[in-house]
Design a protein around this motif. Structure first.
Motif, mmCIF file in Angstrom:
data_model
loop_
_atom_site.group_PDB
_atom_site.id
_atom_site.type_symbol
_atom_site.label_atom_id
_atom_site.label_comp_id
_atom_site.label_asym_id
_atom_site.label_seq_id
_atom_site.Cartn_x
_atom_site.Cartn_y
_atom_site.Cartn_z
ATOM 1 N N ASP A 230 -12.670 0.061 27.897
ATOM 2 C CA ASP A 230 -12.051 -1.212 28.285
ATOM 3 C C ASP A 230 -10.704 -1.457 27.623
ATOM 4 O OD1 ASP A 230 -14.284 -1.731 29.840
ATOM 5 O OD2 ASP A 230 -15.284 -2.897 28.265
ATOM 6 N N HIS A 231 -10.343 -0.654 26.613
ATOM 7 C CA HIS A 231 -9.110 -0.878 25.870
ATOM 8 C C HIS A 231 -8.357 0.439 25.675
ATOM 9 C CE1 HIS A 231 -11.861 -4.187 24.765
ATOM 10 N NE2 HIS A 231 -10.770 -4.925 24.715
ATOM 11 N N ASP A 232 -7.105 0.326 25.339
ATOM 12 C CA ASP A 232 -6.272 1.510 25.147
ATOM 13 C C ASP A 232 -6.387 2.098 23.744
ATOM 14 O OD1 ASP A 232 -4.823 1.513 27.786
ATOM 15 O OD2 ASP A 232 -4.288 -0.499 27.072
ATOM 16 N N ALA A 233 -6.905 1.331 22.806
ATOM 17 C CA ALA A 233 -7.115 1.804 21.435
ATOM 18 C C ALA A 233 -8.114 0.881 20.756
ATOM 19 C CB ALA A 233 -5.802 1.834 20.644
ATOM 20 N N VAL A 234 -8.687 1.377 19.654
ATOM 21 C CA VAL A 234 -9.683 0.610 18.892
ATOM 22 C C VAL A 234 -9.355 0.718 17.404
ATOM 23 C CG1 VAL A 234 -12.120 0.406 18.234
ATOM 24 C CG2 VAL A 234 -11.502 0.972 20.606
ATOM 25 N N PHE A 235 -9.445 -0.408 16.718
ATOM 26 C CA PHE A 235 -9.325 -0.423 15.254
ATOM 27 C C PHE A 235 -10.643 -0.901 14.665
ATOM 28 C CE2 PHE A 235 -8.561 -2.691 11.250
ATOM 29 C CZ PHE A 235 -7.926 -1.687 10.506
ATOM 30 N N LEU A 236 -11.174 -0.147 13.717
ATOM 31 C CA LEU A 236 -12.424 -0.506 13.047
ATOM 32 C C LEU A 236 -12.104 -1.087 11.670
ATOM 33 C CD1 LEU A 236 -14.524 2.715 13.872
ATOM 34 C CD2 LEU A 236 -14.433 0.551 15.148
ATOM 35 N N GLY A 237 -12.476 -2.337 11.475
ATOM 36 C CA GLY A 237 -12.245 -2.997 10.196
ATOM 37 C C GLY A 237 -13.404 -3.900 9.843
ATOM 38 N N MET A 238 -14.601 -3.374 10.010
ATOM 39 C CA MET A 238 -15.803 -4.218 9.857
ATOM 40 C C MET A 238 -16.311 -4.350 8.433
ATOM 41 S SD MET A 238 -16.528 -0.962 10.663
ATOM 42 C CE MET A 238 -16.710 -0.872 12.434
ATOM 43 N N GLY A 239 -15.613 -3.721 7.481
ATOM 44 C CA GLY A 239 -16.052 -3.859 6.100
ATOM 45 C C GLY A 239 -17.339 -3.102 5.831
ATOM 46 N N LEU A 240 -18.025 -3.496 4.779
ATOM 47 C CA LEU A 240 -19.269 -2.864 4.368
ATOM 48 C C LEU A 240 -20.396 -3.881 4.511
ATOM 49 C CD1 LEU A 240 -17.961 -1.087 1.139
ATOM 50 C CD2 LEU A 240 -18.255 -0.089 3.417
ATOM 51 N N SER A 241 -21.264 -3.651 5.472
ATOM 52 C CA SER A 241 -22.299 -4.649 5.771
ATOM 53 C C SER A 241 -23.600 -4.408 5.032
ATOM 54 C CB SER A 241 -22.574 -4.665 7.279
ATOM 55 O OG SER A 241 -22.995 -3.379 7.721
ATOM 56 N N GLY A 242 -23.835 -3.180 4.555
ATOM 57 C CA GLY A 242 -25.070 -2.897 3.847
ATOM 58 C C GLY A 242 -24.955 -3.209 2.364
ATOM 59 N N VAL A 243 -26.085 -3.411 1.723
ATOM 60 C CA VAL A 243 -26.115 -3.726 0.290
ATOM 61 C C VAL A 243 -26.916 -2.652 -0.425
ATOM 62 C CG1 VAL A 243 -26.839 -5.398 -1.450
ATOM 63 C CG2 VAL A 243 -25.956 -6.196 0.748
ATOM 64 N N ASN A 244 -26.357 -2.107 -1.488
ATOM 65 C CA ASN A 244 -27.068 -1.081 -2.256
ATOM 66 C C ASN A 244 -28.310 -1.665 -2.921
ATOM 67 O OD1 ASN A 244 -25.202 0.915 -1.627
ATOM 68 N ND2 ASN A 244 -23.935 0.494 -3.422
ATOM 69 N N ALA A 245 -29.339 -0.865 -2.959
ATOM 70 C CA ALA A 245 -30.605 -1.310 -3.533
ATOM 71 C C ALA A 245 -30.708 -0.900 -5.000
ATOM 72 C CB ALA A 245 -31.775 -0.708 -2.759
ATOM 73 N N LEU A 246 -31.522 -1.647 -5.752
ATOM 74 C CA LEU A 246 -31.793 -1.288 -7.140
ATOM 75 C C LEU A 246 -32.714 -0.081 -7.231
ATOM 76 C CD1 LEU A 246 -32.467 -4.870 -8.566
ATOM 77 C CD2 LEU A 246 -30.392 -3.508 -8.872
ATOM 78 N N ARG A 247 -33.526 0.111 -6.189
ATOM 79 C CA ARG A 247 -34.494 1.214 -6.127
ATOM 80 C C ARG A 247 -35.522 1.106 -7.240
ATOM 81 N NH1 ARG A 247 -30.658 6.415 -4.453
ATOM 82 N NH2 ARG A 247 -29.855 5.484 -2.520
ATOM 83 N N LEU A 248 -36.021 -0.113 -7.398
ATOM 84 C CA LEU A 248 -37.062 -0.372 -8.383
ATOM 85 C C LEU A 248 -38.271 -0.968 -7.691
ATOM 86 C CD1 LEU A 248 -35.001 -2.041 -11.264
ATOM 87 C CD2 LEU A 248 -35.744 0.340 -11.136
ATOM 88 N N ALA A 249 -39.448 -0.640 -8.189
ATOM 89 C CA ALA A 249 -40.655 -1.283 -7.684
ATOM 90 C C ALA A 249 -40.570 -2.776 -7.954
ATOM 91 C CB ALA A 249 -41.885 -0.696 -8.375
ATOM 92 N N GLY A 250 -40.947 -3.581 -6.967
ATOM 93 C CA GLY A 250 -40.893 -5.025 -7.130
ATOM 94 C C GLY A 250 -39.590 -5.643 -6.686
ATOM 95 N N GLU A 251 -38.704 -4.823 -6.124
ATOM 96 C CA GLU A 251 -37.411 -5.350 -5.687
ATOM 97 C C GLU A 251 -37.557 -6.348 -4.546
ATOM 98 O OE1 GLU A 251 -32.999 -3.611 -4.362
ATOM 99 O OE2 GLU A 251 -34.610 -2.246 -5.015
ATOM 100 N N ASP A 252 -38.702 -6.305 -3.874
ATOM 101 C CA ASP A 252 -38.932 -7.234 -2.759
ATOM 102 C C ASP A 252 -39.551 -8.552 -3.207
ATOM 103 O OD1 ASP A 252 -41.353 -6.140 -3.517
ATOM 104 O OD2 ASP A 252 -42.083 -5.835 -1.474
ATOM 105 N N LYS A 253 -39.677 -8.752 -4.502
ATOM 106 C CA LYS A 253 -40.257 -10.017 -4.974
ATOM 107 C C LYS A 253 -39.366 -11.193 -4.593
ATOM 108 C CE LYS A 253 -42.676 -8.094 -8.992
ATOM 109 N NZ LYS A 253 -44.023 -8.214 -8.382
ATOM 110 N N THR A 254 -39.977 -12.325 -4.423
ATOM 111 C CA THR A 254 -39.237 -13.535 -4.118
ATOM 112 C C THR A 254 -38.307 -13.892 -5.276
ATOM 113 O OG1 THR A 254 -41.129 -14.330 -2.850
ATOM 114 C CG2 THR A 254 -39.460 -15.945 -3.429
ATOM 115 N N GLY A 255 -37.098 -14.296 -4.922
ATOM 116 C CA GLY A 255 -36.118 -14.664 -5.933
ATOM 117 C C GLY A 255 -35.067 -13.607 -6.162
ATOM 118 N N ILE A 256 -35.215 -12.444 -5.496
ATOM 119 C CA ILE A 256 -34.236 -11.368 -5.638
ATOM 120 C C ILE A 256 -33.501 -11.210 -4.311
ATOM 121 C CG2 ILE A 256 -33.894 -8.926 -6.121
ATOM 122 C CD1 ILE A 256 -36.465 -8.967 -7.737
#
Length: 437
Positions: A230-256
């Motif tokens: 639909d366009h003659d060119a595309v620019f990607l500037g969406m930033g970084l949408s994912g968040v790095n995990a701590l990779r610790l057990a219990g990271e899914d606890k409420t409050g984190i």
């Protein structure tokens, strides 16, 4: 903060109602006309201009300061905005102590640089106050460009393309344009909805359409193939949408939760007194996001706020100025400590850290993760390098007709000013490509 709102210890309204306005007032109030003249008078107007060399957008700093001295702040603003169309926000959030002001000869000689950031704000605010736009669209080219992401890189790219006469459609995953400026920085750095007002001002050039709540590759929205069709060119500037995990057990606890989520919710909150915050808050990380989250948690009324970083303070990505700001607000910084365990029954109650051969625990009812972000899913046509989009020096990706810039691309530095430079420069290359120059 939906996973935190009903956790014991996390509650809204910890402070008297009047405290919120005072706590979240403008961190660096603007200069008045007299103050601007005095500040401008300190500039040596160096021939080699080390300040300009240190600016990622290469603003002619001595020129705009001289224009302020001669009583023409609007001319100064045009000098700034010609290189950095988001110069108003950059004047508020740039780590000037590491960039232009850090390179200032006055800083080297006296330890007190010319207030370049404040002068830039003075000039750009004067321009925006007149509700005028200093740039006009060029003759229509009949070409169209899709820009994915309405953050600093995407907006800078879109504006420069509109100046060249191209039609631009900006596709943004969030409801509002602005990206990091709107959702990702502390509210006391950009008061009175400045990010939104700056976007509205930028769009006055015309030829730019913004579509919100649209995500690349999401069912019902569109793919890269669709955009190229639909366009003659595309620019990607969406930033970084994912968040790095701590990779610790219990990271899914409420409050984190991610610090970025906390900051975004705070930035969009209509009533800060309604925003829940813990009594014992831990922020894991050492960058600007960590500091912004920690300081704002303290300003919301948290009793104890601690930033814990795995390396030394000297190695923290957050500038010395930001670190000292956090300390001045009562935030504690613990260095050389790594999280090793999360304790609690359903909700977080303690976080255990290791430092050398020893471990220690800190009480916590709210934990913000600020250990970096990562790129979301990318089309298979896009080559990655080091977890970001590979680009050449002109911002071209591995896919024909597709450019990228800002945090999502290799070389992105998580700075508004760098993203603006990359978006602007990619637009120049896109224009040459479209016009066969």
């Amino acid at each position: 903060m939906t996973n935190s709102q009903f956790t014991p210890g996390i509650a809204p309204g910890r402070l008297p109602q009047g405290s919120y306005a005072a706590n979240f007032a403008d961190l660096s109030p603007p200069l008045d006309a007299h103050q601007a003249q005095v500040a401008a008078d300190r500039c040596y107007f160096c021939h080699d201009a080390p300040c300009a060399e240190a600016c990622p957008t290469a603003i002619d700093i001595p020129l705009f300061i001289r224009q302020i001295m001669t009583g023409t702040p609007e001319a100064a603003a045009k000098t700034i905005l010609g290189q950095n169309i988001l110069g108003g926000m950059c004047a508020r959030v740039c780590p000037t102590e590491n960039l232009c002001e850090g390179a200032c000869v006055r800083e080297t000689a006296e330890g007190k640089p010319v207030e370049i950031g404040a002068l830039q704000r003075y000039a750009t605010d004067a321009m925006m106050a007149k509700q005028s736009h200093p740039f006009a669209r060029g003759p229509a080219t009949g070409k169209s460009v899709a820009v994915v992401g309405a953050g600093p890189a995407g907006l800078a790219c879109a504006h420069r393309l509109a100046m060249k006469g191209h039609e631009v459609t900006v596709f943004e995953a969030r409801p509002k344009a602005g990206g990091l400026n709107e959702y990702g920085i502390a509210s006391y750095k950009a008061v009175e909805q400045f990010a939104s007002r700056e976007v509205d001002w930028l769009l006055q050039i015309g030829g730019i359409r913004v579509i919100g709540n649209w995500m690349l590759g999401r069912a019902g929205d569109g793919t890269l193939v669709d955009l190229l069709a639909d366009h003659d060119a595309v620019f990607l500037g969406m930033g970084l949408s994912g968040v790095n995990a701590l990779r610790l057990a219990g990271e899914d606890k409420t409050g984190i939760l991610p610090a970025t989520e906390f900051i975004a919710e705070l930035r969009q909150a209509g009533d800060l007194a309604a925003l829940p915050v813990g009594r014992e808050v831990i922020v894991i990380g050492g960058g600007m996001t960590a500091v912004d989250a920690a300081v704002q948690a303290k300003l919301l009324g948290a009793l104890n706020v601690t930033i814990v970083y795995r390396r030394t303070r000297a190695e923290m990505p957050a500038s010395v100025y930001e670190q000292e700001l956090a300390l001045s607000k009562g935030v504690r910084i613990i260095e050389n400590a790594t999280p090793v365990a999360i304790h609690g029954n359903g909700a977080v109650r303690e976080v255990e850290f290791a430092t050398g051969e020893e471990t220690f625990r800190l009480p916590a009812d709210q934990v913000f993760k600020a250990i970096g972000q990562r790129l979301g899913p990318m089309p298979e046509e896009i080559r990655l390098a080091g977890g970001r989009i590979w680009v050449d020096g002109a911002g071209r990706t591995s896919a024909a007709g597709v450019w990228a810039g800002g945090d999502c691309a290799v070389g992105g530095e998580d700075l508004t000013v760098t993203a603006v430079a990359e978006g602007r420069d990619a637009a120049e290359d896109i224009h040459s490509y479209l016009m066969g120059v």
